[in-house]
Motif scaffolding. Structure first.
Motif, PDB file in Angstrom:
ATOM      1  N   GLY A   1       0.792  -1.214   0.000  1.00 58.25           N
ATOM      2  CA  GLY A   1       0.000   0.000   0.000  1.00 58.25           C
ATOM      3  C   GLY A   1       0.828   1.268   0.000  1.00 58.25           C
TER       4      GLY A   1
ATOM      5  N   GLN B   1       3.955   1.452  -6.862  1.00 60.86           N
ATOM      6  CA  GLN B   1       2.905   1.181  -5.885  1.00 60.86           C
ATOM      7  C   GLN B   1       2.665  -0.323  -5.797  1.00 60.86           C
ATOM      8  OE1 GLN B   1       0.070   3.404  -8.136  1.00 60.86           O
ATOM      9  NE2 GLN B   1       0.512   5.341  -7.101  1.00 60.86           N
TER      10      GLN B   1
ATOM     11  N   PHE C   1       0.729  -3.642  -4.500  1.00 61.26           N
ATOM     12  CA  PHE C   1      -0.615  -3.964  -4.012  1.00 61.26           C
ATOM     13  C   PHE C   1      -0.689  -5.468  -3.746  1.00 61.26           C
ATOM     14  CE2 PHE C   1      -0.694  -3.932  -8.652  1.00 61.26           C
ATOM     15  CZ  PHE C   1      -1.266  -5.146  -8.974  1.00 61.26           C
TER      16      PHE C   1
ATOM     17  N   THR D   1      -8.764  -9.992  -7.107  1.00 63.37           N
ATOM     18  CA  THR D   1      -9.644  -9.360  -6.132  1.00 63.37           C
ATOM     19  C   THR D   1     -10.079  -7.975  -6.612  1.00 63.37           C
ATOM     20  OG1 THR D   1      -7.801  -8.327  -4.963  1.00 63.37           O
ATOM     21  CG2 THR D   1      -8.432 -10.563  -4.278  1.00 63.37           C
ATOM     22  N   ARG D   2     -11.034  -7.414  -5.885  1.00 63.62           N
ATOM     23  CA  ARG D   2     -11.485  -6.061  -6.227  1.00 63.62           C
ATOM     24  C   ARG D   2     -10.344  -5.062  -6.088  1.00 63.62           C
ATOM     25  NH1 ARG D   2     -17.065  -4.127  -3.717  1.00 63.62           N
ATOM     26  NH2 ARG D   2     -17.632  -5.929  -5.000  1.00 63.62           N
ATOM     27  N   LEU D   3      -9.465  -5.278  -5.102  1.00 66.46           N
ATOM     28  CA  LEU D   3      -8.330  -4.382  -4.926  1.00 66.46           C
ATOM     29  C   LEU D   3      -7.370  -4.468  -6.108  1.00 66.46           C
ATOM     30  CD1 LEU D   3      -6.764  -2.351  -3.263  1.00 66.46           C
ATOM     31  CD2 LEU D   3      -5.771  -4.239  -1.960  1.00 66.46           C
ATOM     32  N   VAL D   4      -7.170  -5.659  -6.651  1.00 71.21           N
ATOM     33  CA  VAL D   4      -6.349  -5.810  -7.851  1.00 71.21           C
ATOM     34  C   VAL D   4      -6.966  -5.027  -9.006  1.00 71.21           C
ATOM     35  CG1 VAL D   4      -5.551  -7.430  -9.608  1.00 71.21           C
ATOM     36  CG2 VAL D   4      -5.357  -8.030  -7.191  1.00 71.21           C
ATOM     37  N   GLN D   5      -8.260  -5.181  -9.180  1.00 68.21           N
ATOM     38  CA  GLN D   5      -8.948  -4.466 -10.256  1.00 68.21           C
ATOM     39  C   GLN D   5      -8.813  -2.955 -10.086  1.00 68.21           C
ATOM     40  OE1 GLN D   5     -13.013  -5.880 -10.499  1.00 68.21           O
ATOM     41  NE2 GLN D   5     -12.363  -8.007 -10.232  1.00 68.21           N
ATOM     42  N   GLN D   6      -8.978  -2.482  -8.863  1.00 71.51           N
ATOM     43  CA  GLN D   6      -8.860  -1.046  -8.611  1.00 71.51           C
ATOM     44  C   GLN D   6      -7.440  -0.561  -8.877  1.00 71.51           C
ATOM     45  OE1 GLN D   6     -10.161  -0.793  -4.525  1.00 71.51           O
ATOM     46  NE2 GLN D   6     -12.328  -0.734  -5.057  1.00 71.51           N
ATOM     47  N   SER D   7      -6.449  -1.361  -8.506  1.00 74.19           N
ATOM     48  CA  SER D   7      -5.051  -0.955  -8.661  1.00 74.19           C
ATOM     49  C   SER D   7      -4.656  -0.819 -10.128  1.00 74.19           C
ATOM     50  CB  SER D   7      -4.130  -1.964  -7.972  1.00 74.19           C
ATOM     51  OG  SER D   7      -4.398  -2.044  -6.582  1.00 74.19           O
TER      52      SER D   7
ATOM     53  N   GLN E   1      -6.479   0.103 -12.736  1.00 77.91           N
ATOM     54  CA  GLN E   1      -7.258   1.034 -13.547  1.00 77.91           C
ATOM     55  C   GLN E   1      -6.336   2.037 -14.245  1.00 77.91           C
ATOM     56  OE1 GLN E   1     -10.631   0.898 -14.059  1.00 77.91           O
ATOM     57  NE2 GLN E   1     -10.665  -0.953 -12.768  1.00 77.91           N
TER      58      GLN E   1
END
Length: 258
Positions: free
Chosen positions: A100, A111, A113, A144-150, A152
């Motif tokens: 993070g 960054q 993740f 995961t959703r965090l992977v998808q968000q990272s 973008q």
């Protein structure tokens, strides 16, 4: 911006990224000599590297870390738990990051993740350069959703398409290994990788590296077909897709590049 997948797969992984002022590797899963030779093939002197960033401790990602660092005086960036899990690393210049945290390194922002894999503290990376972002996400059981968000709005993506589900099911691997690969801490299938691409697809995407393909349970053609179906279904202009290594992509903001 230049990107080259020097090696990808169970025999070794290493990704070269170059910005205007910085040259780094993501992982060093080949011997130091092999990495130097492959860099030489694309016109890069290993002495010009600035650092290595490590995703996790498995040998196909860190085999050459120690010798490469000592031979070329390279700092190595790890998560502390990854560093603790690497055996026989020897004396190297160690630098640490937290998941993070944004690492400011010369003219790039890096960054890390979290991803799901059977390792101590596995991570993916987004490398933010003046020419855009590069997202690296391999060796993960689920996106995961965090992977998808990272991932973008990345200009270039390195996404795992490890196996064809039918080839893995009917292939020669023992059942426990098949279960491990298919688990939430294993590897993404072609369909999983294509679904992840669908979640992060945008008009600014120029190139996709399909990474960590299994020699036994996949083919470059099957991996590319899965991704192409997603792009065709969305009537999206297809970015350049790369399934082999080494392959160099040089990116610059140019309206003609797709």
């Amino acid at each position: 911006m230049r990107i080259c997948q020097l090696a990808s797969g169970s025999k070794g992984n290493s990704l070269y990224i170059e910005s205007e002022k910085t040259r780094i590797l993501i992982d060093a899963g080949l011997s130091a000599l092999q990495i130097s030779c492959r860099l030489e093939q694309i016109g890069v002197d290993a002495d010009s590297l600035d650092a290595v960033f490590v995703t996790h401790e498995h040998s196909d990602h860190c085999r050459g870390l120690g010798p490469l660092s000592r031979r070329h005086k390279l700092p190595i960036f790890f998560h502390p738990d990854t560093h603790a899990a690497i055996v026989k690393l020897g004396k190297v210049e160690e630098r640490f990051f937290d998941i993070g945290e944004t690492v400011v390194f010369q003219d790039v922002l890096i960054q890390p993740f979290p991803i799901t894999h059977d390792a101590a503290a596995p991570v993916g990376f987004v490398v933010d350069t003046c020419d855009g972002k590069i997202g690296v996400a391999t060796d993960m059981g689920i996106a995961t959703r965090l992977v998808q968000q990272s991932l973008q709005q990345c200009r270039v993506l390195v996404l795992e398409t490890n196996h064809d589900e039918e080839m893995l099911r009917d292939g020669p691997y023992p059942w426990p290994l098949k279960q491990r690969i298919r688990s939430h801490h294993g590897h993404l299938s072609n369909a999983d990788g294509a679904q992840l691409l669908q979640q992060v697809l945008w008009d600014g995407l120029d190139a996709v590296f399909l990474a960590h393909l299994s020699e036994t349970n996949n083919t470059p053609q099957l991996a590319q077909q899965s991704v192409s179906r997603v792009l065709s279904a969305q009537n999206h202009c297809q970015p350049q897709m790369i399934t082999g290594a080494p392959h160099v992509v040089s990116c610059c903001f140019d309206s003609t590049m797709v």
